[in-house]
Scaffold this motif. Structure first.
Motif, PDB file in Angstrom:
ATOM      1  N   GLY A  84      69.805 -31.724 -54.605  1.00  0.00           N
ATOM      2  CA  GLY A  84      70.772 -33.120 -53.947  1.00  0.00           C
ATOM      3  C   GLY A  84      70.392 -34.755 -54.537  1.00  0.00           C
ATOM      4  N   GLN A  85      69.196 -34.785 -56.182  1.00  0.00           N
ATOM      5  CA  GLN A  85      69.366 -35.936 -55.952  1.00  0.00           C
ATOM      6  C   GLN A  85      70.334 -36.830 -57.735  1.00  0.00           C
ATOM      7  OE1 GLN A  85      65.338 -34.498 -57.646  1.00  0.00           O
ATOM      8  NE2 GLN A  85      64.338 -35.267 -55.697  1.00  0.00           N
ATOM      9  N   LEU A  86      71.019 -35.640 -58.014  1.00  0.00           N
ATOM     10  CA  LEU A  86      71.869 -35.987 -58.856  1.00  0.00           C
ATOM     11  C   LEU A  86      73.554 -35.785 -57.949  1.00  0.00           C
ATOM     12  CD1 LEU A  86      72.284 -36.621 -61.593  1.00  0.00           C
ATOM     13  CD2 LEU A  86      71.876 -34.744 -62.099  1.00  0.00           C
ATOM     14  N   ASN A  87      74.199 -36.447 -58.735  1.00  0.00           N
ATOM     15  CA  ASN A  87      75.074 -36.494 -57.855  1.00  0.00           C
ATOM     16  C   ASN A  87      76.150 -35.593 -59.070  1.00  0.00           C
ATOM     17  OD1 ASN A  87      78.974 -37.313 -57.796  1.00  0.00           O
ATOM     18  ND2 ASN A  87      77.974 -37.331 -56.059  1.00  0.00           N
ATOM     19  N   VAL A  88      77.360 -34.290 -58.564  1.00  0.00           N
ATOM     20  CA  VAL A  88      77.814 -33.305 -59.665  1.00  0.00           C
ATOM     21  C   VAL A  88      79.160 -33.901 -59.807  1.00  0.00           C
ATOM     22  CG1 VAL A  88      79.363 -31.665 -59.526  1.00  0.00           C
ATOM     23  CG2 VAL A  88      77.139 -31.500 -58.293  1.00  0.00           C
ATOM     24  N   MET A  89      79.304 -34.860 -59.472  1.00  0.00           N
ATOM     25  CA  MET A  89      80.729 -35.451 -60.106  1.00  0.00           C
ATOM     26  C   MET A  89      80.469 -36.230 -61.368  1.00  0.00           C
ATOM     27  SD  MET A  89      83.336 -33.648 -59.368  1.00  0.00           S
ATOM     28  CE  MET A  89      84.662 -34.969 -59.797  1.00  0.00           C
ATOM     29  N   SER A  90      79.582 -37.656 -60.430  1.00  0.00           N
ATOM     30  CA  SER A  90      79.003 -38.570 -61.903  1.00  0.00           C
ATOM     31  C   SER A  90      78.103 -37.914 -63.070  1.00  0.00           C
ATOM     32  CB  SER A  90      77.785 -39.692 -61.108  1.00  0.00           C
ATOM     33  OG  SER A  90      77.618 -39.177 -59.928  1.00  0.00           O
ATOM     34  N   ALA A  91      77.219 -36.670 -62.060  1.00  0.00           N
ATOM     35  CA  ALA A  91      76.881 -36.223 -63.655  1.00  0.00           C
ATOM     36  C   ALA A  91      77.495 -35.863 -64.666  1.00  0.00           C
ATOM     37  CB  ALA A  91      75.518 -35.575 -63.405  1.00  0.00           C
ATOM     38  N   TRP A  92      78.976 -34.734 -64.055  1.00  0.00           N
ATOM     39  CA  TRP A  92      79.985 -34.284 -65.005  1.00  0.00           C
ATOM     40  C   TRP A  92      80.467 -35.787 -66.059  1.00  0.00           C
ATOM     41  CZ3 TRP A  92      85.494 -33.140 -63.796  1.00  0.00           C
ATOM     42  CH2 TRP A  92      86.404 -32.461 -64.528  1.00  0.00           C
ATOM     43  N   THR A  93      80.750 -36.245 -64.676  1.00  0.00           N
ATOM     44  CA  THR A  93      81.569 -37.112 -65.753  1.00  0.00           C
ATOM     45  C   THR A  93      81.266 -38.558 -66.776  1.00  0.00           C
ATOM     46  OG1 THR A  93      81.061 -39.159 -64.142  1.00  0.00           O
ATOM     47  CG2 THR A  93      83.751 -38.221 -63.484  1.00  0.00           C
ATOM     48  N   SER A  94      79.874 -38.676 -66.295  1.00  0.00           N
ATOM     49  CA  SER A  94      79.140 -39.293 -67.417  1.00  0.00           C
ATOM     50  C   SER A  94      78.781 -38.069 -68.486  1.00  0.00           C
ATOM     51  CB  SER A  94      77.727 -40.149 -66.911  1.00  0.00           C
ATOM     52  OG  SER A  94      76.863 -38.847 -66.381  1.00  0.00           O
ATOM     53  N   GLY A  95      78.630 -37.312 -68.547  1.00  0.00           N
ATOM     54  CA  GLY A  95      78.195 -36.150 -69.672  1.00  0.00           C
ATOM     55  C   GLY A  95      77.503 -35.603 -69.075  1.00  0.00           C
ATOM     56  N   ARG A  96      76.093 -36.167 -68.610  1.00  0.00           N
ATOM     57  CA  ARG A  96      74.971 -35.132 -68.755  1.00  0.00           C
ATOM     58  C   ARG A  96      74.959 -34.067 -67.969  1.00  0.00           C
ATOM     59  NH1 ARG A  96      71.710 -38.639 -63.989  1.00  0.00           N
ATOM     60  NH2 ARG A  96      70.433 -37.460 -64.912  1.00  0.00           N
ATOM     61  N   ILE A  97      75.765 -33.472 -67.658  1.00  0.00           N
ATOM     62  CA  ILE A  97      76.322 -31.561 -67.657  1.00  0.00           C
ATOM     63  C   ILE A  97      77.469 -31.557 -67.493  1.00  0.00           C
ATOM     64  CG2 ILE A  97      75.307 -31.758 -64.982  1.00  0.00           C
ATOM     65  CD1 ILE A  97      77.068 -31.223 -63.589  1.00  0.00           C
ATOM     66  N   LYS A  98      77.563 -30.081 -67.760  1.00  0.00           N
ATOM     67  CA  LYS A  98      79.643 -29.739 -68.659  1.00  0.00           C
ATOM     68  C   LYS A  98      79.350 -28.924 -67.787  1.00  0.00           C
ATOM     69  CE  LYS A  98      81.840 -28.402 -72.765  1.00  0.00           C
ATOM     70  NZ  LYS A  98      81.448 -27.472 -74.076  1.00  0.00           N
ATOM     71  N   ILE A  99      80.480 -28.903 -67.582  1.00  0.00           N
ATOM     72  CA  ILE A  99      81.379 -27.553 -66.678  1.00  0.00           C
ATOM     73  C   ILE A  99      82.439 -26.714 -67.330  1.00  0.00           C
ATOM     74  CG2 ILE A  99      82.335 -26.517 -64.844  1.00  0.00           C
ATOM     75  CD1 ILE A  99      80.473 -28.586 -63.274  1.00  0.00           C
ATOM     76  N   ASP A 100      82.107 -25.643 -67.838  1.00  0.00           N
ATOM     77  CA  ASP A 100      83.486 -25.153 -68.794  1.00  0.00           C
ATOM     78  C   ASP A 100      83.971 -23.833 -67.354  1.00  0.00           C
ATOM     79  OD1 ASP A 100      85.286 -24.036 -70.341  1.00  0.00           O
ATOM     80  OD2 ASP A 100      83.666 -22.826 -71.419  1.00  0.00           O
ATOM     81  N   ALA A 101      84.975 -24.166 -67.355  1.00  0.00           N
ATOM     82  CA  ALA A 101      85.940 -23.238 -66.497  1.00  0.00           C
ATOM     83  C   ALA A 101      87.727 -23.478 -66.377  1.00  0.00           C
ATOM     84  CB  ALA A 101      85.090 -23.236 -65.439  1.00  0.00           C
ATOM     85  N   GLY A 102      88.051 -22.422 -65.722  1.00  0.00           N
ATOM     86  CA  GLY A 102      89.984 -23.188 -65.467  1.00  0.00           C
ATOM     87  C   GLY A 102      89.880 -23.880 -65.373  1.00  0.00           C
ATOM     88  N   VAL A 103      91.391 -24.817 -64.761  1.00  0.00           N
ATOM     89  CA  VAL A 103      91.577 -25.658 -63.696  1.00  0.00           C
ATOM     90  C   VAL A 103      91.674 -25.156 -62.797  1.00  0.00           C
ATOM     91  CG1 VAL A 103      93.214 -27.385 -62.667  1.00  0.00           C
ATOM     92  CG2 VAL A 103      92.731 -26.774 -65.879  1.00  0.00           C
ATOM     93  N   MET A 104      91.708 -23.994 -62.225  1.00  0.00           N
ATOM     94  CA  MET A 104      92.222 -23.778 -60.613  1.00  0.00           C
ATOM     95  C   MET A 104      90.618 -23.231 -60.189  1.00  0.00           C
ATOM     96  SD  MET A 104      94.928 -23.673 -60.121  1.00  0.00           S
ATOM     97  CE  MET A 104      95.113 -23.528 -58.478  1.00  0.00           C
ATOM     98  N   ASP A 105      89.074 -23.033 -61.057  1.00  0.00           N
ATOM     99  CA  ASP A 105      88.301 -22.391 -60.678  1.00  0.00           C
ATOM    100  C   ASP A 105      87.634 -23.533 -60.400  1.00  0.00           C
ATOM    101  OD1 ASP A 105      89.080 -19.721 -60.852  1.00  0.00           O
ATOM    102  OD2 ASP A 105      87.539 -19.483 -62.760  1.00  0.00           O
ATOM    103  N   LEU A 106      87.836 -25.442 -61.610  1.00  0.00           N
ATOM    104  CA  LEU A 106      87.172 -26.196 -61.453  1.00  0.00           C
ATOM    105  C   LEU A 106      87.833 -26.870 -59.564  1.00  0.00           C
ATOM    106  CD1 LEU A 106      87.836 -28.425 -64.370  1.00  0.00           C
ATOM    107  CD2 LEU A 106      85.986 -27.591 -63.179  1.00  0.00           C
ATOM    108  N   LEU A 107      88.524 -26.521 -59.124  1.00  0.00           N
ATOM    109  CA  LEU A 107      89.075 -27.163 -58.091  1.00  0.00           C
ATOM    110  C   LEU A 107      87.875 -26.074 -56.888  1.00  0.00           C
ATOM    111  CD1 LEU A 107      93.279 -28.138 -58.579  1.00  0.00           C
ATOM    112  CD2 LEU A 107      91.220 -29.270 -58.774  1.00  0.00           C
TER     113      LEU A 107
END
Length: 113
Positions: A84-107
């Motif tokens: 909980g020390q890193l926000n998922v959305m900010s990490a994803w949008t900044s490129g620190r993490i990558k999530i590869d999934a279909g659009v419906m799965d991401l939702l």
């Protein structure tokens, strides 16, 4: 840099947390069954399992190139994310993490993360 054992422990902690949420009624939010893989770039290791009805099961070492949901991050970012020390959305949008999934799965995953 976090160790392989710390990353494994973080994923098991996430699995436990998801299992508790599923037991407490959040299961209907995540009514899908997908294979998943988590790749740790700086350690050159991977883990894989299955996300089923809000729970991560069968978490083992190794990659699954056919996984429907793929998370890629550094070891430190994975541990910080689970703790909980890193926000998922900010990490994803900044490129620190990558999530590869279909659009419906991401939702659907958005409810989880």
């Amino acid at each position: 840099m976090a160790t392989v054992d710390e990353c494994r422990a973080a994923l098991l902690k996430l699995a436990d947390r998801l299992g508790s949420s599923a037991a407490n009624g959040a299961r209907e939010k995540l009514d899908f069954d997908r294979t998943l893989a988590c790749r740790i770039t700086d350690l050159d290791v991977a883990f894989h399992g299955r996300l089923n009805n809000g729970e991560i099961t069968g978490l083992t070492d190794g990659d699954d190139p056919r996984a429907k949901i793929k998370l890629t991050s550094s070891s430190d970012d994975l541990v910080a994310l689970v703790n909980g020390q890193l926000n998922v959305m900010s990490a994803w949008t900044s490129g620190r993490i990558k999530i590869d999934a279909g659009v419906m799965d991401l939702l659907k995953l958005r409810k989880l993360l």
